[in-house]
Design a protein around this motif. Structure first.
Motif, PDB file in Angstrom:
ATOM      1  N   GLU A  72      41.424  41.651   1.851  1.00 43.14           N
ATOM      2  CA  GLU A  72      41.252  43.090   1.654  1.00 43.14           C
ATOM      3  C   GLU A  72      39.879  43.464   1.120  1.00 43.14           C
ATOM      4  OE1 GLU A  72      44.417  44.722  -0.790  1.00 43.14           O
ATOM      5  OE2 GLU A  72      45.763  43.198   0.013  1.00 43.14           O
ATOM      6  N   TYR A  73      39.372  42.705   0.161  1.00 42.22           N
ATOM      7  CA  TYR A  73      38.138  43.096  -0.495  1.00 42.22           C
ATOM      8  C   TYR A  73      36.892  42.478   0.146  1.00 42.22           C
ATOM      9  CZ  TYR A  73      34.901  44.337  -4.167  1.00 42.22           C
ATOM     10  OH  TYR A  73      33.830  44.848  -4.846  1.00 42.22           O
ATOM     11  N   TYR A  74      36.976  41.214   0.581  1.00 40.62           N
ATOM     12  CA  TYR A  74      35.785  40.509   1.049  1.00 40.62           C
ATOM     13  C   TYR A  74      35.483  40.682   2.532  1.00 40.62           C
ATOM     14  CZ  TYR A  74      34.949  37.968  -3.329  1.00 40.62           C
ATOM     15  OH  TYR A  74      34.645  37.621  -4.618  1.00 40.62           O
ATOM     16  N   ASP A  75      36.478  41.098   3.344  1.00 34.43           N
ATOM     17  CA  ASP A  75      36.221  41.330   4.770  1.00 34.43           C
ATOM     18  C   ASP A  75      35.028  42.252   4.973  1.00 34.43           C
ATOM     19  OD1 ASP A  75      37.936  39.792   6.265  1.00 34.43           O
ATOM     20  OD2 ASP A  75      39.502  41.311   6.387  1.00 34.43           O
ATOM     21  N   GLY A  76      35.081  43.406   4.347  1.00 36.69           N
ATOM     22  CA  GLY A  76      34.027  44.394   4.512  1.00 36.69           C
ATOM     23  C   GLY A  76      32.763  44.069   3.742  1.00 36.69           C
ATOM     24  N   GLN A  77      32.904  43.354   2.634  1.00 36.56           N
ATOM     25  CA  GLN A  77      31.742  43.058   1.805  1.00 36.56           C
ATOM     26  C   GLN A  77      30.892  41.928   2.391  1.00 36.56           C
ATOM     27  OE1 GLN A  77      32.653  42.039  -2.251  1.00 36.56           O
ATOM     28  NE2 GLN A  77      30.518  42.094  -2.874  1.00 36.56           N
ATOM     29  N   PHE A  78      31.536  40.874   2.878  1.00 34.72           N
ATOM     30  CA  PHE A  78      30.795  39.702   3.328  1.00 34.72           C
ATOM     31  C   PHE A  78      30.854  39.472   4.838  1.00 34.72           C
ATOM     32  CE2 PHE A  78      31.863  38.164  -1.088  1.00 34.72           C
ATOM     33  CZ  PHE A  78      30.592  38.359  -1.588  1.00 34.72           C
ATOM     34  N   GLY A  79      31.988  39.738   5.452  1.00 33.00           N
ATOM     35  CA  GLY A  79      32.121  39.475   6.883  1.00 33.00           C
ATOM     36  C   GLY A  79      32.019  37.990   7.195  1.00 33.00           C
ATOM     37  N   GLN A  80      31.519  37.677   8.397  1.00 36.50           N
ATOM     38  CA  GLN A  80      31.454  36.292   8.861  1.00 36.50           C
ATOM     39  C   GLN A  80      30.070  35.987   9.425  1.00 36.50           C
ATOM     40  OE1 GLN A  80      33.328  34.872  12.661  1.00 36.50           O
ATOM     41  NE2 GLN A  80      34.729  33.861  11.223  1.00 36.50           N
ATOM     42  N   ALA A  81      29.546  34.823   9.047  1.00 34.56           N
ATOM     43  CA  ALA A  81      28.276  34.328   9.588  1.00 34.56           C
ATOM     44  C   ALA A  81      28.566  32.991  10.259  1.00 34.56           C
ATOM     45  CB  ALA A  81      27.253  34.146   8.472  1.00 34.56           C
ATOM     46  N   ARG A  89      20.505  34.178   7.190  1.00 34.03           N
ATOM     47  CA  ARG A  89      20.348  35.636   7.070  1.00 34.03           C
ATOM     48  C   ARG A  89      21.272  36.197   5.985  1.00 34.03           C
ATOM     49  NH1 ARG A  89      19.980  34.993  12.653  1.00 34.03           N
ATOM     50  NH2 ARG A  89      22.147  35.659  12.986  1.00 34.03           N
ATOM     51  N   HIS A  90      22.490  35.662   5.906  1.00 35.72           N
ATOM     52  CA  HIS A  90      23.440  36.096   4.866  1.00 35.72           C
ATOM     53  C   HIS A  90      22.837  35.877   3.482  1.00 35.72           C
ATOM     54  CE1 HIS A  90      27.078  36.336   2.428  1.00 35.72           C
ATOM     55  NE2 HIS A  90      26.797  35.121   1.986  1.00 35.72           N
ATOM     56  N   PHE A  91      22.291  34.687   3.249  1.00 33.00           N
ATOM     57  CA  PHE A  91      21.720  34.390   1.932  1.00 33.00           C
ATOM     58  C   PHE A  91      20.407  35.126   1.700  1.00 33.00           C
ATOM     59  CE2 PHE A  91      24.582  30.629   2.084  1.00 33.00           C
ATOM     60  CZ  PHE A  91      25.311  30.954   0.948  1.00 33.00           C
ATOM     61  N   GLU A  92      19.632  35.331   2.742  1.00 31.20           N
ATOM     62  CA  GLU A  92      18.391  36.106   2.595  1.00 31.20           C
ATOM     63  C   GLU A  92      18.696  37.541   2.186  1.00 31.20           C
ATOM     64  OE1 GLU A  92      15.511  33.689   5.725  1.00 31.20           O
ATOM     65  OE2 GLU A  92      16.568  35.484   6.403  1.00 31.20           O
ATOM     66  N   ALA A  93      19.786  38.097   2.669  1.00 36.11           N
ATOM     67  CA  ALA A  93      20.174  39.450   2.268  1.00 36.11           C
ATOM     68  C   ALA A  93      20.538  39.490   0.785  1.00 36.11           C
ATOM     69  CB  ALA A  93      21.350  39.943   3.110  1.00 36.11           C
ATOM     70  N   PHE A  94      21.049  38.372   0.269  1.00 31.57           N
ATOM     71  CA  PHE A  94      21.436  38.322  -1.137  1.00 31.57           C
ATOM     72  C   PHE A  94      20.238  38.036  -2.031  1.00 31.57           C
ATOM     73  CE2 PHE A  94      23.148  36.342  -4.957  1.00 31.57           C
ATOM     74  CZ  PHE A  94      24.099  37.279  -5.323  1.00 31.57           C
ATOM     75  N   ALA A 163      31.675  22.547   6.881  1.00 30.96           N
ATOM     76  CA  ALA A 163      31.839  23.121   8.222  1.00 30.96           C
ATOM     77  C   ALA A 163      32.279  24.585   8.137  1.00 30.96           C
ATOM     78  CB  ALA A 163      32.849  22.318   9.030  1.00 30.96           C
ATOM     79  N   ARG A 164      32.915  24.948   7.025  1.00 29.76           N
ATOM     80  CA  ARG A 164      33.306  26.348   6.829  1.00 29.76           C
ATOM     81  C   ARG A 164      33.459  26.624   5.345  1.00 29.76           C
ATOM     82  NH1 ARG A 164      39.117  27.708   8.182  1.00 29.76           N
ATOM     83  NH2 ARG A 164      39.394  27.135   6.004  1.00 29.76           N
ATOM     84  N   THR A 165      32.874  27.728   4.918  1.00 30.50           N
ATOM     85  CA  THR A 165      33.140  28.288   3.595  1.00 30.50           C
ATOM     86  C   THR A 165      33.942  29.551   3.826  1.00 30.50           C
ATOM     87  OG1 THR A 165      31.121  27.422   2.573  1.00 30.50           O
ATOM     88  CG2 THR A 165      32.104  29.360   1.550  1.00 30.50           C
ATOM     89  N   ARG A 166      35.129  29.598   3.255  1.00 32.14           N
ATOM     90  CA  ARG A 166      35.967  30.809   3.358  1.00 32.14           C
ATOM     91  C   ARG A 166      36.353  31.215   1.942  1.00 32.14           C
ATOM     92  NH1 ARG A 166      40.844  30.569   7.269  1.00 32.14           N
ATOM     93  NH2 ARG A 166      39.266  31.261   8.747  1.00 32.14           N
ATOM     94  N   THR A 167      35.989  32.429   1.569  1.00 27.91           N
ATOM     95  CA  THR A 167      36.256  32.917   0.222  1.00 27.91           C
ATOM     96  C   THR A 167      37.057  34.206   0.272  1.00 27.91           C
ATOM     97  OG1 THR A 167      35.215  33.544  -1.884  1.00 27.91           O
ATOM     98  CG2 THR A 167      33.992  34.081   0.113  1.00 27.91           C
ATOM     99  N   GLU A 168      38.014  34.303  -0.636  1.00 31.35           N
ATOM    100  CA  GLU A 168      38.875  35.488  -0.731  1.00 31.35           C
ATOM    101  C   GLU A 168      38.917  35.945  -2.181  1.00 31.35           C
ATOM    102  OE1 GLU A 168      43.317  36.665   0.728  1.00 31.35           O
ATOM    103  OE2 GLU A 168      43.120  34.765  -0.317  1.00 31.35           O
ATOM    104  N   ASN A 169      38.730  37.222  -2.415  1.00 30.49           N
ATOM    105  CA  ASN A 169      38.740  37.779  -3.763  1.00 30.49           C
ATOM    106  C   ASN A 169      40.109  37.606  -4.431  1.00 30.49           C
ATOM    107  OD1 ASN A 169      37.641  39.460  -5.932  1.00 30.49           O
ATOM    108  ND2 ASN A 169      39.149  40.945  -5.242  1.00 30.49           N
ATOM    109  N   VAL A 170      40.100  37.172  -5.689  1.00 36.98           N
ATOM    110  CA  VAL A 170      41.307  37.175  -6.519  1.00 36.98           C
ATOM    111  C   VAL A 170      41.265  38.413  -7.416  1.00 36.98           C
ATOM    112  CG1 VAL A 170      42.606  35.972  -8.316  1.00 36.98           C
ATOM    113  CG2 VAL A 170      41.582  34.670  -6.454  1.00 36.98           C
TER     114      VAL A 170
END
Length: 192
Positions: A72-81, A89-94, A163-170
């Protein structure tokens, strides 16, 4: 395959157990290194800038890796790279842009570890819960917690990579601006 007789050693089973333990150890180190490289201030001594930090992080990933925020929270905030170029590019934006307020403290704490090396010995998954306090230059502070469900793959060189980092807000919880009174502007813990 016949059962080993009493008093004999099943060397193949021992080798497999050793390979699993070594894989778990390397995966644990890779995940911890990733989190360490994401800390602010960066504790890796003598890293010239955030571009160098990003390259150190990318070295932990497979070429076709995925970095994604889900739920719910991270889909819109981070999306998928997908792939190293997109993860860069994801880390450069940060880190690649001067932000106001500036992030001055962020430290990752990992817990609730589970690592599963798959039967093929070439793939694994790992789950963790992590917490991280954030402190910004304007005094704003918060505590974040996320669940990680990551995949790892053993390369042709025999070393494991993400191979994949997947994070979900608690949760995200505001902290008092004065919750941390003493913190360094630069880390020197790894200074020779």
């Amino acid at each position: 395959m016949s059962e080993p007789q009493a008093g004999t050693v099943d060397y193949a089973a021992l080798v497999r157990r050793l390979e699993v333990l070594e894989a778990e150890s390397e995966i644990r180190k890779i995940q911890a290194r990733y989190m360490y490289l994401c800390d602010t201030p960066l504790p890796e001594y003598a890293v010239a800038d955030d571009a160098a930090r990003i390259e150190l992080i990318l070295a932990l990933y497979t070429e076709d890796a995925i970095w994604e925020g889900v739920g719910e929270y991270y889909d819109g905030q981070f999306g998928q790279a997908v792939g190293k170029a997109a993860i860069r590019r994801h880390f450069e934006a940060f880190w690649g842009q001067k932000k106001d307020p500036e992030l001055i403290l962020n430290c990752h704490y990992l817990t609730s570890e589970q690592i599963h090396v798959h039967a093929d010995g070439q793939n694994a998954d790992g789950q963790w819960v992590h917490m991280q306090p954030w402190l910004f230059s304007d005094g704003k502070a918060l505590l974040r917690s996320s669940r990680l469900n990551n995949l790892f793959r053993k390369g042709a060189d025999g070393h494991w990579k993400i191979a994949r980092t997947r994070t979900e807000n608690v949760f995200i919880a505001p902290l008092s601006p004065t919750w941390a009174s003493d913190y360094p502007s630069k880390s020197v813990v790894m200074k020779p």
